[in-house]
Design a protein around this motif. Structure first.
Motif, PDB file in Angstrom:
ATOM      1  N   GLY A  74       0.626  -1.129   0.071  1.00 33.47           N
ATOM      2  CA  GLY A  74       0.165  -0.269  -0.318  1.00 33.47           C
ATOM      3  C   GLY A  74       0.716   1.752  -0.041  1.00 33.47           C
ATOM      4  N   GLU A  75       1.940   0.680   0.051  1.00 31.95           N
ATOM      5  CA  GLU A  75       3.070   2.470  -0.081  1.00 31.95           C
ATOM      6  C   GLU A  75       3.770   2.539  -1.312  1.00 31.95           C
ATOM      7  OE1 GLU A  75       2.813   4.210   2.887  1.00 31.95           O
ATOM      8  OE2 GLU A  75       2.080   3.294   4.076  1.00 31.95           O
ATOM      9  N   PRO A  76       4.306   3.527  -1.864  1.00 34.97           N
ATOM     10  CA  PRO A  76       3.980   4.859  -0.734  1.00 34.97           C
ATOM     11  C   PRO A  76       3.196   5.184  -1.449  1.00 34.97           C
ATOM     12  CG  PRO A  76       5.864   5.356  -2.306  1.00 34.97           C
ATOM     13  CD  PRO A  76       5.193   3.414  -3.088  1.00 34.97           C
ATOM     14  N   ASN A  77       2.570   6.317  -0.407  1.00 36.43           N
ATOM     15  CA  ASN A  77       1.146   6.330  -0.676  1.00 36.43           C
ATOM     16  C   ASN A  77       1.120   8.000  -0.566  1.00 36.43           C
ATOM     17  OD1 ASN A  77       0.903   6.885   1.416  1.00 36.43           O
ATOM     18  ND2 ASN A  77      -0.877   6.003   2.567  1.00 36.43           N
ATOM     19  N   ASN A  78       1.793   8.661  -0.507  1.00 38.57           N
ATOM     20  CA  ASN A  78       1.966  10.443  -0.266  1.00 38.57           C
ATOM     21  C   ASN A  78       0.768  10.492   0.574  1.00 38.57           C
ATOM     22  OD1 ASN A  78       2.886  12.484  -1.146  1.00 38.57           O
ATOM     23  ND2 ASN A  78       2.017  13.080  -2.874  1.00 38.57           N
ATOM     24  N   ARG A  95       1.570  14.794   1.405  1.00 39.62           N
ATOM     25  CA  ARG A  95       3.147  14.718   1.642  1.00 39.62           C
ATOM     26  C   ARG A  95       4.224  14.711   1.996  1.00 39.62           C
ATOM     27  NH1 ARG A  95      -0.667  17.941   6.975  1.00 39.62           N
ATOM     28  NH2 ARG A  95      -2.399  19.273   5.748  1.00 39.62           N
ATOM     29  N   GLU A  96       4.083  13.309   1.632  1.00 42.86           N
ATOM     30  CA  GLU A  96       4.932  12.755   2.368  1.00 42.86           C
ATOM     31  C   GLU A  96       6.080  12.539   0.945  1.00 42.86           C
ATOM     32  OE1 GLU A  96       2.686   9.914   5.234  1.00 42.86           O
ATOM     33  OE2 GLU A  96       2.725   9.392   3.499  1.00 42.86           O
ATOM     34  N   ASN A  97       6.987  12.952   1.148  1.00 42.03           N
ATOM     35  CA  ASN A  97       8.516  12.768   0.331  1.00 42.03           C
ATOM     36  C   ASN A  97       9.425  11.766   0.707  1.00 42.03           C
ATOM     37  OD1 ASN A  97       6.228  13.788  -1.692  1.00 42.03           O
ATOM     38  ND2 ASN A  97       7.352  16.260  -0.936  1.00 42.03           N
ATOM     39  N   TRP A 155       9.557  -0.202   4.211  1.00 41.81           N
ATOM     40  CA  TRP A 155       9.674   1.066   3.690  1.00 41.81           C
ATOM     41  C   TRP A 155       8.319   1.987   4.132  1.00 41.81           C
ATOM     42  CZ3 TRP A 155      13.154   2.410  -1.035  1.00 41.81           C
ATOM     43  CH2 TRP A 155      14.207   1.264  -0.484  1.00 41.81           C
ATOM     44  N   ASN A 156       8.116   2.930   4.435  1.00 39.71           N
ATOM     45  CA  ASN A 156       6.913   4.245   4.246  1.00 39.71           C
ATOM     46  C   ASN A 156       7.307   5.347   3.559  1.00 39.71           C
ATOM     47  OD1 ASN A 156       3.515   5.477   4.432  1.00 39.71           O
ATOM     48  ND2 ASN A 156       4.361   5.643   6.700  1.00 39.71           N
ATOM     49  N   ASP A 157       6.922   5.756   2.903  1.00 42.42           N
ATOM     50  CA  ASP A 157       6.810   7.444   2.825  1.00 42.42           C
ATOM     51  C   ASP A 157       5.922   7.940   3.800  1.00 42.42           C
ATOM     52  OD1 ASP A 157       4.781   6.839   1.513  1.00 42.42           O
ATOM     53  OD2 ASP A 157       4.477   8.649   0.015  1.00 42.42           O
ATOM     54  N   ARG A 158       6.928   9.166   4.617  1.00 43.35           N
ATOM     55  CA  ARG A 158       6.612   9.465   5.262  1.00 43.35           C
ATOM     56  C   ARG A 158       7.048  11.443   5.144  1.00 43.35           C
ATOM     57  NH1 ARG A 158       4.590   7.005   9.973  1.00 43.35           N
ATOM     58  NH2 ARG A 158       3.782   9.386  11.551  1.00 43.35           N
TER      59      ARG A 158
END
Ligand code: 291
Ligand code: CA
Length: 160
Positions: A125-129, A133-135, A145-148
């Motif tokens: 399900g990631e990266p979901n931005n 706001r998640e770069n 990993w998770n975009d955050r």
């Protein structure tokens, strides 16, 4: 007989230059091991070492600190390196920020030198931005990993 002295000199020049190369390699290797000695709990994977000082900060803060130390934010490029990163996350029970972002082009994750990433370990399900706001990229204790948001504070992890 006339040029045997010269070829002896040339042989020695080659030997000296070989030794210079070996010395450079040894110095580079030794300086990495020094980092692990200075910050115990580091991990060595092939030619790369990952070390943390325990400091926590925003992405820009962490990036700057790794550069200042002569390294860069950790960027695992294969499963073995990612496992080493995960082990450090587990040890501290704190997520780290990687040297990977999609700041330049949304959805296109790159290393800090601008190269496209060659390895990733996204959680399903990631990266979901989230909220657009998640770069930046954090690593969870399970290694995924998770975009955050880059303004969040995470554990520093540098590679040398
Ligand atoms: C959810 C997921 C992640 C996302 C995260 C943040 C939380 O995971 O949607 O993809 O990155 O939320 O948006 O940010 C804030 N401020 O709560 C939560 C799991 C711990
Ligand atoms: Ca996310």
């Amino acid at each position: 007989k006339g040029d045997s002295g010269l070829s002896e000199v040339n042989l020695m020049k080659k030997q000296v230059s070989d030794l210079e190369g070996q010395l450079r390699a040894l110095q580079a290797s030794f300086s990495k091991y020094q980092k692990v000695a200075a910050f115990p709990g580091g991990r060595i994977v092939g030619n790369k070492v990952f070390v943390t000082s325990g400091y926590e900060g925003t992405f820009d803060d962490l990036k700057q600190k790794c550069l200042q130390a002569g390294g860069q934010l950790a960027a695992p490029k294969n499963a073995a390196e990612n496992t080493a990163v995960q082990q450090i996350v587990v040890q501290h029970n704190k997520s780290v920020f990687l040297g990977v972002t999609d700041i330049q082009t949304e959805g296109k994750f790159r290393y800090l030198n601008g190269d496209a990433i060659v390895y990733s370990n996204w959680l399903q399900g990631e990266p979901n931005n989230e909220k657009g706001r998640e770069n930046c990229v954090e690593v969870y204790v399970n290694g995924k990993w998770n975009d955050r948001a880059c303004g969040e504070k995470r554990l520093i992890l540098c590679e040398f």
